[in-house]
Write a protein that holds these residues in place. Structure first.
Motif, PDB file in Angstrom:
ATOM      1  N   GLU A   1       0.821  -1.203   0.000  1.00 49.08           N
ATOM      2  CA  GLU A   1       0.000   0.000   0.000  1.00 49.08           C
ATOM      3  C   GLU A   1       0.860   1.261   0.000  1.00 49.08           C
ATOM      4  O   GLU A   1       1.929   1.301   0.609  1.00 49.08           O
ATOM      5  N   LYS A   2       0.352   2.294  -0.663  1.00 50.60           N
ATOM      6  CA  LYS A   2       1.033   3.585  -0.697  1.00 50.60           C
ATOM      7  C   LYS A   2       0.411   4.518   0.333  1.00 50.60           C
ATOM      8  O   LYS A   2      -0.759   4.398   0.686  1.00 50.60           O
ATOM      9  N   VAL A   3       1.212   5.477   0.790  1.00 50.91           N
ATOM     10  CA  VAL A   3       0.702   6.521   1.663  1.00 50.91           C
ATOM     11  C   VAL A   3       0.033   7.564   0.774  1.00 50.91           C
ATOM     12  O   VAL A   3       0.646   8.088  -0.160  1.00 50.91           O
ATOM     13  N   SER A   4      -1.218   7.862   1.049  1.00 50.00           N
ATOM     14  CA  SER A   4      -2.018   8.706   0.159  1.00 50.00           C
ATOM     15  C   SER A   4      -1.504  10.134   0.095  1.00 50.00           C
ATOM     16  O   SER A   4      -0.945  10.671   1.058  1.00 50.00           O
ATOM     17  N   ALA A   5      -1.723  10.755  -1.064  1.00 53.18           N
ATOM     18  CA  ALA A   5      -1.408  12.166  -1.241  1.00 53.18           C
ATOM     19  C   ALA A   5      -2.403  13.015  -0.448  1.00 53.18           C
ATOM     20  O   ALA A   5      -3.509  12.577  -0.121  1.00 53.18           O
ATOM     21  N   TYR A   6      -1.998  14.245  -0.153  1.00 53.70           N
ATOM     22  CA  TYR A   6      -2.905  15.145   0.562  1.00 53.70           C
ATOM     23  C   TYR A   6      -2.544  16.588   0.240  1.00 53.70           C
ATOM     24  O   TYR A   6      -1.428  16.910  -0.181  1.00 53.70           O
ATOM     25  N   THR A   7      -3.530  17.463   0.445  1.00 52.04           N
ATOM     26  CA  THR A   7      -3.346  18.901   0.290  1.00 52.04           C
ATOM     27  C   THR A   7      -3.849  19.593   1.542  1.00 52.04           C
ATOM     28  O   THR A   7      -4.963  19.327   1.999  1.00 52.04           O
ATOM     29  N   LEU A   8      -3.032  20.460   2.107  1.00 50.11           N
ATOM     30  CA  LEU A   8      -3.384  21.207   3.308  1.00 50.11           C
ATOM     31  C   LEU A   8      -3.550  22.679   2.953  1.00 50.11           C
ATOM     32  O   LEU A   8      -2.761  23.235   2.182  1.00 50.11           O
ATOM     33  N   PHE A   9      -4.585  23.299   3.530  1.00 54.03           N
ATOM     34  CA  PHE A   9      -4.858  24.707   3.295  1.00 54.03           C
ATOM     35  C   PHE A   9      -4.658  25.487   4.598  1.00 54.03           C
ATOM     36  O   PHE A   9      -5.093  25.046   5.668  1.00 54.03           O
ATOM     37  N   ASP A  10      -4.007  26.626   4.484  1.00 53.74           N
ATOM     38  CA  ASP A  10      -3.762  27.503   5.622  1.00 53.74           C
ATOM     39  C   ASP A  10      -4.266  28.903   5.273  1.00 53.74           C
ATOM     40  O   ASP A  10      -4.320  29.280   4.095  1.00 53.74           O
ATOM     41  N   ALA A  11      -4.613  29.679   6.288  1.00 58.71           N
ATOM     42  CA  ALA A  11      -5.097  31.028   6.044  1.00 58.71           C
ATOM     43  C   ALA A  11      -4.786  31.923   7.234  1.00 58.71           C
ATOM     44  O   ALA A  11      -4.614  31.452   8.364  1.00 58.71           O
ATOM     45  N   LYS A  12      -4.706  33.220   6.951  1.00 56.92           N
ATOM     46  CA  LYS A  12      -4.476  34.193   8.007  1.00 56.92           C
ATOM     47  C   LYS A  12      -5.081  35.532   7.601  1.00 56.92           C
ATOM     48  O   LYS A  12      -4.967  35.941   6.438  1.00 56.92           O
ATOM     49  N   VAL A  13      -5.728  36.207   8.547  1.00 56.91           N
ATOM     50  CA  VAL A  13      -6.278  37.545   8.332  1.00 56.91           C
ATOM     51  C   VAL A  13      -5.702  38.464   9.399  1.00 56.91           C
ATOM     52  O   VAL A  13      -5.724  38.139  10.590  1.00 56.91           O
ATOM     53  N   THR A  14      -5.178  39.609   8.965  1.00 65.21           N
ATOM     54  CA  THR A  14      -4.568  40.573   9.873  1.00 65.21           C
ATOM     55  C   THR A  14      -5.280  41.909   9.737  1.00 65.21           C
ATOM     56  O   THR A  14      -5.559  42.368   8.616  1.00 65.21           O
ATOM     57  N   TYR A  15      -5.585  42.529  10.878  1.00 62.21           N
ATOM     58  CA  TYR A  15      -6.201  43.854  10.890  1.00 62.21           C
ATOM     59  C   TYR A  15      -5.311  44.796  11.689  1.00 62.21           C
ATOM     60  O   TYR A  15      -5.062  44.571  12.872  1.00 62.21           O
ATOM     61  N   GLU A  16      -4.800  45.825  11.027  1.00 69.36           N
ATOM     62  CA  GLU A  16      -3.937  46.808  11.674  1.00 69.36           C
ATOM     63  C   GLU A  16      -4.809  47.925  12.238  1.00 69.36           C
ATOM     64  O   GLU A  16      -5.266  48.810  11.502  1.00 69.36           O
TER      65      GLU A  16
END
Length: 723
Positions: free
Chosen positions: A666-681
């Motif tokens: 068996e192979k280790v499955s591929a994956y996609t990770l999403f990250d996000a950030k919002v900044t308010y000055e």
């Protein structure tokens, strides 16, 4: 490039316009005579070298770095180096809000990091198919070797100004290294201008973190300056009874008696209190289709009050530099490092019994470790620049030394039965075996010589050579055996770069590495020969004229000889060759005044090309996918009338990989990770932000011989105050 003379701008305006541009200029300044009765303006011509505006060990605005010291031990333009380098600046780490070195490198081509359950306790990476971790000597701090063991505790990224990744065989300047390359972490240093910030964070798993970063001159003359960086975190994790607590304090002090001399003292103390994510065979994970009892990602497989990883580390050192003339410089650095570790966890394994497996049960066994590491490291070199018209030479000659001890005491307890579907805790965790650890003392001394030759400001030829002497003495507590090992090795490096007028800089290079194998050879009653690496690389860098961007591409062939493996009886043996070939693409750019981006793509074909077991020949290296890709962008919403808001987002793709910890293919499955950030000055002092990591809550697995789950979705809010 000849100086460009401009007489119409105010000095401050001109400095801003020239920021980041590789040219020299002269500006007009008001003279004392400008206040005469006829208001005559008298011009003074002053030369500014804009390249000096970027300090390769200091603060860099934005994600694009143009200079580095890691690949040459000189202050060099990255485009002048015939080898792949990736630089992660402080701004980039802040934009993505990184909490571990692994997170800081997660968008870097060619680099594979363990997930959070492991990276919280250790810095361990795969670069170009080969392990580059603390145990290989591949994690450097300010250009010198740091830790003595892979489990000496991960480096706190908040204490870093930047991280530089030099890829491929690189022993000429640093000695013992894996063929994959090295990571040079640059410590935050005292600043010439005042710097003050305080941060408060709260997030998932009751995370609470407080940090501060203070710096600036101490006296009016600017001879003395300081930096004080600190962090305190109390947090849980996705796994019950496993914390993620850290304390970090790092004072720094610089004395600069004149423009030619500086002495910087750097120190830090770090505590890491967490739990070790137990390694699992692939068949025990929920990604496997086999009929094994499954351990889910949030299941605590340890024992309350027993499982822990407590690491206490300190380092103290200094960096000294003196310029006898602008062309003759000396550098001397010294550091002491030590770490104490108390580390207990329950090992989980399948016993091999079909009857036990059919009942949905596994075996656990206590692992008890007490370890201490200590290291001394020093680097000393002389740099001499010769200019003979069309030819310029930057000669570097140096000697470095590294001594470390690693005292590891290891015990195990009796097996107990564990049912993942209905866990019951409270089994005995006392040691029942003898000490199976060892005491290692090793030292490395090396002399190196390098010449960076520039011709007509177009061609740059880099030549380097080194001679190393390495010795180690290992005492095995169980057998009482003492294993001495002495090695010496010469390594070389050759590279050529061409700087075209249109911003292109193609290059070609060849380089070598070596790494002593501190593993006992039971068959020959001795240790193994050092592994040897050799790399051929062709690449190109491009800086589009008039932009703040750096585009890079590289193709390489990297081989390691004398690799270690096991034979059919399970004994460790030394065999022929492991090979990696690949392509790496990277782009970092400030596209507009409001938009910046980093992007990468990696293709890696890493395989065993010779082995004691013929069936392994041609198989892929565990945990190394063919394809990886990433993209991160930051956008300020100025066009929408919201200039105080910056929205950032990214995606990381990891292709399918192989693991030898599976009973099937068996192979280790591929994956996609999403990250996000919002900044308010809010204003010039206050900033609030929200970060989401693994936004889609992807359930993924990382396997490299053994397997660990990646972290689930985490949300972290922060408030920052700067003054």
């Amino acid at each position: 490039m000849p100086a460009k003379k401009i007489f119409a701008y105010h000095p401050l305006t001109l400095a801003i316009l020239l920021s980041g541009l590789p040219l020299s200029a002269a500006y007009a300044a008001d003279s004392a005579s400008a206040a005469t009765s006829n208001a005559t303006l008298e011009l003074q011509e002053i030369t500014i070298d804009a390249q000096a505006l970027e300090n390769p060990t200091g603060q860099t605005r934005g994600p694009v770095a143009t200079r580095s010291t890691s690949a040459s031990k000189t202050d060099s333009a990255i485009k002048d180096i015939p080898q792949s380098i990736s630089v992660i600046t402080r701004d980039e780490m802040d934009n993505r809000k990184t909490d571990t070195l692994a997170e800081a490198l997660s968008y870097t081509p060619g680099v594979i990091a363990q997930p959070g359950g492991f990276s919280r306790v250790a810095d361990d990476f795969v670069i170009r198919g080969f392990n580059v971790g603390s145990g290989t000597g591949g994690i450097l701090r300010d250009g010198m070797k740091l830790q003595g063991s892979v489990y000496d505790g991960g480096i706190e990224p908040y204490g870093l100004e930047r991280v530089e990744v030099v890829k491929g065989a690189s022993s000429v300047l640093y000695g013992q290294l894996s063929p994959g390359g090295l990571l040079n972490t640059i410590t935050k240093r005292p600043t010439d201008t005042p710097l003050h910030e305080v941060n408060v964070e709260y997030g998932s798993h009751a995370r609470k973190q407080y940090s501060f970063d203070l710096g600036g001159p101490i006296d009016d003359a600017g001879q003395f300056s300081y930096r004080l960086t600190g962090l305190w975190r109390d947090s849980g994790t996705q796994t019950t009874d496993t914390d993620d607590d850290r304390r970090y304090i790092a004072p720094a002090f610089t004395w600069r008696p004149n423009d030619s001399t500086s002495l910087t003292v750097l120190a830090n103390y770090q505590e890491t209190r967490t739990g070790f994510a137990t390694p699992l065979d692939f068949d025990l994970t929920t990604s496997s289709s086999t009929r094994y009892p499954k351990v889910d990602r949030d299941l605590f497989t340890g024992e309350r009050g027993f499982d822990h990883y407590n690491n206490y580390s300190t380092s103290l050192g200094y960096l000294f530099g003196h310029d006898f003339t602008p062309d003759l410089k000396i550098r001397h650095s010294l550091r002491h490092f030590e770490a104490d570790l108390s580390w207990d966890y329950m090992q989980v394994a399948d016993t091999g019994s079909a009857a036990l497996r059919n009942r949905g049960q596994l075996a656990r066994r206590p692992s008890i470790r007490r370890e201490r590491s200590e290291g001394w490291t020093s680097d000393n070199n002389v740099q001499w620049t010769l200019d003979s018209g069309r030819w310029q030479h930057t000669l570097l000659a140096g000697v470095d030394y590294y001594h470390k001890t690693y005292d590891s005491h290891r015990f195990a307890g009796a097996n107990s039965i564990f049912n993942p579907a209905n866990p019951v805790y409270g089994v005995p965790t006392n040691a029942t075996t003898a000490n199976t650890g060892s005491d290692l003392h090793s030292a490395q001394a090396g002399v190196y010589l390098q010449d960076q030759i520039k011709f007509d400001d177009k061609w740059i030829l880099l030549l380097g050579g080194r001679q190393d002497w390495a010795e180690s003495r290992t005492y095995n507590f169980a057998s009482g055996a003492r294993t001495p090992r002495d090695d010496k090795k010469a390594t070389g490096r050759v590279g050529l770069v061409y700087q075209a007028d249109n911003g292109l800089a193609p290059y070609v290079s060849w380089s070598q590495s070596f790494l002593p194998a501190n593993v006992f050879n039971a068959n020959a009653n001795t240790s193994f020969d050092p592994t040897e690496g050799e790399q051929y690389e062709i690449g190109v860098r491009y800086t589009p004229p008039g932009t703040t961007a750096l585009l890079s591409a590289a193709v390489y062939d990297l081989k390691q000889k004398n690799s270690l493996s096991t034979d059919l009886t399970g004994n460790t043996v030394q065999f022929g060759e492991t090979r990696a070939r690949g392509v790496e693409l990277e782009a970092k750019a400030e596209i507009t005044a409001h938009l910046s981006a980093t992007a990468s793509y990696t293709y890696t074909d890493a395989k065993i090309t010779d082995d004691a077991v013929s069936s392994r020949v041609g198989t892929r290296i565990d945990g190394v996918p063919y394809h990886m890709a990433s993209l991160w962008t930051d956008y300020r919403l100025t066009t929408l009338g919201l200039p105080q808001i910056v929205v950032g987002g990214g995606a990381r793709y990891m292709g399918t990989s192989r693991t030898s910890s599976s009973d099937t293919n068996e192979k280790v499955s591929a994956y996609t990770l999403f990250d996000a950030k919002v900044t308010y000055e809010v204003d010039r002092n206050w900033t609030v932000a929200m970060k989401a990591q693994n936004l889609a809550n992807e359930k993924y697995l990382f396997c490299n011989v053994s397997c660990r789950y990646g972290d689930e979705r985490a949300l972290i809010g922060s408030v920052n105050y700067r003054w």
